[in-house]
Design a protein around this motif. Structure first.
Motif, mmCIF file in Angstrom:
data_model
loop_
_atom_site.group_PDB
_atom_site.id
_atom_site.type_symbol
_atom_site.label_atom_id
_atom_site.label_comp_id
_atom_site.label_asym_id
_atom_site.label_seq_id
_atom_site.Cartn_x
_atom_site.Cartn_y
_atom_site.Cartn_z
ATOM 1 N N GLY A 122 6.241 -3.836 58.657
ATOM 2 C CA GLY A 122 4.876 -3.862 58.728
ATOM 3 C C GLY A 122 4.793 -2.875 60.133
ATOM 4 N N TRP A 123 3.716 -3.537 60.698
ATOM 5 C CA TRP A 123 3.366 -2.832 61.997
ATOM 6 C C TRP A 123 2.898 -3.434 62.996
ATOM 7 N N HIS A 124 3.090 -3.010 64.388
ATOM 8 C CA HIS A 124 2.301 -4.013 65.596
ATOM 9 C C HIS A 124 2.201 -3.202 66.603
ATOM 10 N N LEU A 125 0.880 -3.461 67.299
ATOM 11 C CA LEU A 125 0.573 -2.657 68.463
ATOM 12 C C LEU A 125 0.591 -3.488 69.715
ATOM 13 N N ASP A 126 1.645 -3.058 70.629
ATOM 14 C CA ASP A 126 2.081 -3.986 71.867
ATOM 15 C C ASP A 126 1.733 -3.425 73.300
ATOM 16 N N ILE A 127 1.601 -4.154 74.049
ATOM 17 C CA ILE A 127 1.843 -3.610 75.452
ATOM 18 C C ILE A 127 3.190 -4.031 75.781
ATOM 19 N N ASN A 128 4.355 -3.081 76.015
ATOM 20 C CA ASN A 128 5.442 -3.450 76.013
ATOM 21 C C ASN A 128 5.934 -3.800 77.504
ATOM 22 N N GLU A 129 7.115 -4.089 77.881
ATOM 23 C CA GLU A 129 7.761 -4.691 78.911
ATOM 24 C C GLU A 129 7.301 -3.633 80.245
ATOM 25 N N LYS A 130 7.244 -2.503 80.137
ATOM 26 C CA LYS A 130 6.554 -1.654 81.271
ATOM 27 C C LYS A 130 5.186 -1.314 81.221
ATOM 28 N N GLY A 131 4.489 -2.119 80.442
ATOM 29 C CA GLY A 131 3.033 -2.177 80.534
ATOM 30 C C GLY A 131 2.646 -0.967 79.702
ATOM 31 N N ARG A 132 3.205 -0.285 78.948
ATOM 32 C CA ARG A 132 2.863 0.731 78.195
ATOM 33 C C ARG A 132 2.433 0.496 76.813
ATOM 34 N N LEU A 133 1.569 1.186 76.247
ATOM 35 C CA LEU A 133 0.889 0.887 74.826
ATOM 36 C C LEU A 133 2.161 1.292 73.926
ATOM 37 N N GLU A 134 2.387 0.452 72.957
ATOM 38 C CA GLU A 134 3.771 1.184 72.046
ATOM 39 C C GLU A 134 3.084 0.364 70.506
ATOM 40 N N LEU A 135 3.174 1.239 69.802
ATOM 41 C CA LEU A 135 2.946 1.171 68.206
ATOM 42 C C LEU A 135 4.089 1.430 67.546
ATOM 43 N N THR A 136 4.608 0.298 66.866
ATOM 44 C CA THR A 136 5.866 0.105 65.966
ATOM 45 C C THR A 136 5.406 0.271 64.519
ATOM 46 N N CYS A 137 6.055 0.900 63.626
ATOM 47 C CA CYS A 137 5.647 0.872 62.384
ATOM 48 C C CYS A 137 6.889 1.268 61.299
ATOM 49 N N THR A 138 7.206 0.119 60.441
ATOM 50 C CA THR A 138 8.340 0.197 59.529
ATOM 51 C C THR A 138 8.050 0.217 58.083
ATOM 52 N N GLN A 139 8.171 1.402 57.508
ATOM 53 C CA GLN A 139 8.016 1.552 56.008
ATOM 54 C C GLN A 139 9.213 2.144 55.251
ATOM 55 N N GLY A 140 9.307 2.056 54.111
ATOM 56 C CA GLY A 140 10.559 2.440 53.348
ATOM 57 C C GLY A 140 11.774 2.356 54.192
ATOM 58 N N GLY A 141 12.042 1.298 54.937
ATOM 59 C CA GLY A 141 13.178 1.161 55.461
ATOM 60 C C GLY A 141 13.618 2.080 56.737
ATOM 61 N N ILE A 142 12.317 2.631 57.158
ATOM 62 C CA ILE A 142 12.553 3.436 58.341
ATOM 63 C C ILE A 142 11.619 3.022 59.439
ATOM 64 N N ILE A 143 11.997 2.877 60.396
ATOM 65 C CA ILE A 143 11.377 2.312 61.871
ATOM 66 C C ILE A 143 10.998 3.438 62.824
ATOM 67 N N ARG A 144 9.643 3.492 63.163
ATOM 68 C CA ARG A 144 9.262 4.499 64.226
ATOM 69 C C ARG A 144 8.383 3.868 65.324
ATOM 70 N N VAL A 145 8.906 4.153 66.250
ATOM 71 C CA VAL A 145 8.057 3.773 67.455
ATOM 72 C C VAL A 145 7.350 4.811 68.435
ATOM 73 N N ALA A 146 6.107 4.574 68.658
ATOM 74 C CA ALA A 146 5.670 5.577 69.574
ATOM 75 C C ALA A 146 4.961 4.742 70.899
ATOM 76 N N THR A 147 5.141 5.544 71.970
ATOM 77 C CA THR A 147 5.000 4.939 73.243
ATOM 78 C C THR A 147 4.138 5.812 74.182
ATOM 79 N N THR A 148 3.058 5.300 74.682
ATOM 80 C CA THR A 148 2.294 6.095 75.734
ATOM 81 C C THR A 148 3.252 6.247 76.897
ATOM 82 N N VAL A 149 2.900 7.305 77.714
ATOM 83 C CA VAL A 149 3.525 7.812 78.871
ATOM 84 C C VAL A 149 3.229 6.764 80.325
ATOM 85 N N ARG A 150 2.015 6.499 80.217
ATOM 86 C CA ARG A 150 1.486 5.680 81.392
ATOM 87 C C ARG A 150 1.168 4.348 81.101
ATOM 88 N N ALA A 151 1.282 3.356 81.996
ATOM 89 C CA ALA A 151 1.130 1.901 81.714
ATOM 90 C C ALA A 151 -0.355 1.539 81.784
#
Length: 717
Positions: A122-151
């Motif tokens: 699935g997918w989840h939109l988080d604020i990660n441990e560094k305070g940055r926005l992070e979108l994680t998506c898994t489809q078809g056995g592939i995981i992708r993660v996109a993270t902003t540069v700033r907190a």
């Protein structure tokens, strides 16, 4: 004091009447069983200088052994929408919402998710441990993660979101600040750096996964175990079945209502709908409605709040946010261990289920351990058994329930001018914050606790538990010692039944601290007094805060502190409206109904260092009040003894005709030798300056009064 935390529990409902059933929800991590017995509480105060703890055993079919096991508590509020075909059909998608984070240091926190924790799909939109926005998506056995540069920044509105394009595999995430001035701009973008191949999956878990806001479920929809709780506000979440660019998503989120031309809209959730309920409303085409769990704070200002209106009922569209906390607790939802139908011949009163277990065996001559689960048997409406009714202040008991203020507030010892002594229940609460806090505490993000519930263990609302529960039982002990017949009614029952519950009583007595009152409760007392009823108010700081019981959920109390009154936290601007009823909250004084109008006196000061005696005034020798001083003779000083050294102290009330003390009031006695320990309430101080004593300090006192009401009624306070 007994070892009272080896077993804990709560009664539902908190108040029952003869012929009704009370259920007990119990838990223990230390013992597998205990002996159960129901007792009527005559006095629950263990103070060695008082009458002592006293019970009356009430034989019931529950007497005997009860098996115990540990029942979990899952704290933290969130929103959940059950799995649906519209969610299962998603391939490409875009998500966005407005967010107002309040505790970045708490670590990873989920804003929105359609995620199966077991399979990692699935997918989840988080604020990660560094305070940055992070979108994680898994489809078809592939995981992708996109993270902003700033907190992201705390306590600043930011539009957050991202998209996934199933055709290109492109995953992007963005955050855009609402206010770009003064260093508040934390706008940023991010894209996935490349796919990471995972083992192939059938995505069966994702087919059953719900959509969640402000947390992720660690199991299925029916689970209450959650992880990665978000602390802060979320406003206007959107979900589209297409990868949209940032500008398009921002334009869509800026609208209050979805438009017909919105591209592949899946869900548009409007949190301004259903304020006062647990409903989570979707205005989109699929009507993906859900529910909020553990009572997050609603009726809070959204990203579009202008400040032109200060109450959510005036401009609900500007209150489309919900404030989530990782320590919200509404209902433990434990299984029932015991239940009891209250016998019809039981007198009303304070009751408790007593649980007894052997000692640990570590000390010679060790006493058995005891724990108590309180409940109230209220007098039946319309069927009084005595002329006198004593009101159990359940609203105040709930407002203070499980208070950690003495533990958390650094100025406790200075305020009370005495060494802080921590009891075993407070030690337990310090280690088990999941039990939920009181309205005198703050959440982990520093915001005030607005909601409290009776559907959880209330460690300080039971015998030996201190607080105002134990103090009120001393009044019951006094009435029993005098042999005066009385009924016990609760103020929550007065709230539900109004003046009808008071009808038939000649006199109604309120105890040491009836601080929290609803409009219905105040109305009932005004009607009672106006129809000839007599009211004895024995406490201080009464009828002070405007509160509300939830219309549909018993023993759920809401309070907003506002920006006036003696308070340990202050609400956010524009958030003084009660979500449960739409009423304003704050002080009754600020709502045009100061306590002086009801009982002649009102809160003026806190005096924690010592108590003071009353001295009689000329009004006490009036023939009209001779019955009050019967037996006192010519004694000029009254109450120069007691647990605090004098009858007046802690929190004091005085006459103030400007605030409505009746013109026919007789001032019987006053305690004005308060000393330097007396601190005027904030609403008594127009402004502060050096040497603020003088005439102002002369207003710090406790007054004893009597005045007639209509049709032969009267008030003694």
């Amino acid at each position: 004091m007994p070892d009272s935390t080896f077993a804990i529990g709560y009664a539902s409902p908190l108040e029952v009447h003869p012929g009704q059933t009370v259920r007990f929800h119990l838990s223990s991590s230390e013992v597998q069983g205990a002996a159960a017995q129901v007792v009527k509480v005559r006095c629950g105060d263990p103070d060695p200088n008082g009458p002592g703890v006293s019970f009356r055993a009430m034989p019931t079919p529950l007497d005997g052994a009860v098996a115990l096991r540990q029942q979990p508590i899952y704290a933290g509020s969130y929103g959940v929408v059950e799995a649906s075909p519209a969610l299962r059909a998603l391939r490409s998608f875009s998500i966005a919402c407005w967010a107002w984070p309040t505790l970045i240091s708490a670590g990873r926190q989920t804003l929105m998710a359609h995620w199966c924790e077991q399979s990692g799909e699935g997918w989840h939109l988080d604020i990660n441990e560094k305070g940055r926005l992070e979108l994680t998506c898994t489809q078809g056995g592939i995981i992708r993660v996109a993270t902003t540069v700033r907190a992201v920044l705390e306590r600043e509105w930011v539009l957050v979101g991202g998209s996934f394009d199933a055709l290109t595999g492109r995953l992007s995430v963005f955050q855009r600040s609402l206010d770009t001035q003064g260093g508040r701009d934390c706008s940023s973008h991010g894209m996935s750096e490349g796919p990471v191949l995972l083992p192939a999956s059938a995505q069966e878990g994702l087919q059953r996964a719900p959509l969640t806001f402000a947390a992720r479920l660690s199991e299925g929809l029916t689970s209450r175990r959650t992880i990665f709780h978000f602390n802060g506000k979320i406003d206007r979440p959107r979900l589209h079945a297409q990868a949209l660019n940032t500008e398009r998503l921002e334009a869509l989120c800026a609208t209050l209502r979805p438009l017909p031309q919105d591209i592949d809209l899946v869900g548009a959730w409007d949190f301004s709908e259903g304020i006062g309920t647990t409903r989570l409303v979707d205005l989109g085409p699929h009507r993906l409605h859900g529910e909020f769990r553990n009572t997050p704070t609603r009726a809070v200002t959204g990203a579009n709040w202008t400040g032109r209106r200060m109450h959510w009922t005036e401009v609900p569209d500007e209150y489309g946010a919900v404030h989530f906390h990782d320590d919200d607790m509404d209902d433990c939802r434990w299984d029932v261990d015991l239940s009891l139908e209250i016998p019809t011949d039981w007198p009303s009163g304070f009751y408790a289920l007593r649980l007894t277990a052997p000692g640990t065996g570590s000390l010679p001559g060790e006493q058995p351990r005891e724990s108590y689960v309180s409940f109230f048997v209220g007098a039946t409406c319309g069927a009084p058994t005595a002329k006198l009714a004593f009101v159990a202040s359940t609203a105040t008991f709930l407002a203070y329930s499980n208070s950690a203020m003495r533990l958390d507030f650094e100025g406790t010892e200075a305020m009370q001018e005495q060494l802080l002594v921590i009891g075993p229940d407070e030690v337990y609460l310090q280690e088990h914050r999941e039990l939920g806090l009181s309205t005198y505490d703050t959440h982990t993000d520093g915001s005030g606790v607005c909601h409290v519930s009776g559907a959880r263990p209330l460690l300080n609302v039971r015998p030996y538990g201190g607080n105002y529960y134990s103090m009120d039982t001393r009044v019951l002990d006094w009435l029993d010692e005098l042999g005066l017949p009385y009924d016990v009614i609760t103020d929550e029952a007065i709230h539900r039944h109004g003046s009808q519950l008071l009808r038939g009583y000649t006199c109604v007595m309120t105890g040491c601290h009836p601080e929290y009152y609803t409009e219905s409760m105040l109305n009932a007392f005004e009607v009672f007094q106006g129809q000839g009823g007599r009211h004895v108010y024995l406490g201080g700081n009464g009828f002070y805060w405007r509160a509300a019981f939830h219309p549909e959920m018993p023993s759920r109390l809401e309070i907003r502190r506002g920006m006036a009154g003696t308070r340990v936290w202050e609400g956010e601007a524009g958030e003084n409206g009660l979500a449960s009823t739409g009423e304003p909250s704050g002080l009754w004084r600020s709502n045009g109904r100061p306590p002086q109008r009801l009982v002649g006196v009102g809160f003026d000061a806190q005096v924690f260092d010592r108590g003071s005696a009353y001295r009689r005034l000329p009004g006490s020798y009036h023939a009209r009040v001779a019955f009050i001083f019967d037996g006192a003779g010519e004694q000029e000083v009254i109450g120069d003894f007691g647990l605090r050294g004098g009858a007046a102290g802690h929190e004091t009330d005085r006459v103030d005709h400007r605030l409505g003390s009746p013109p026919q009031l007789l001032l019987l006695a006053t305690a004005d030798d308060i000393g330097s320990g007396g601190l005027a309430t904030p609403e008594e101080l127009g402004f502060g300056h050096r040497g603020i004593g003088g005439d102002q300090n002369a207003q710090i006192r406790a007054d004893m009064v009597f005045f007639p009401t209509a049709r032969g009624g009267a008030v003694f306070a």
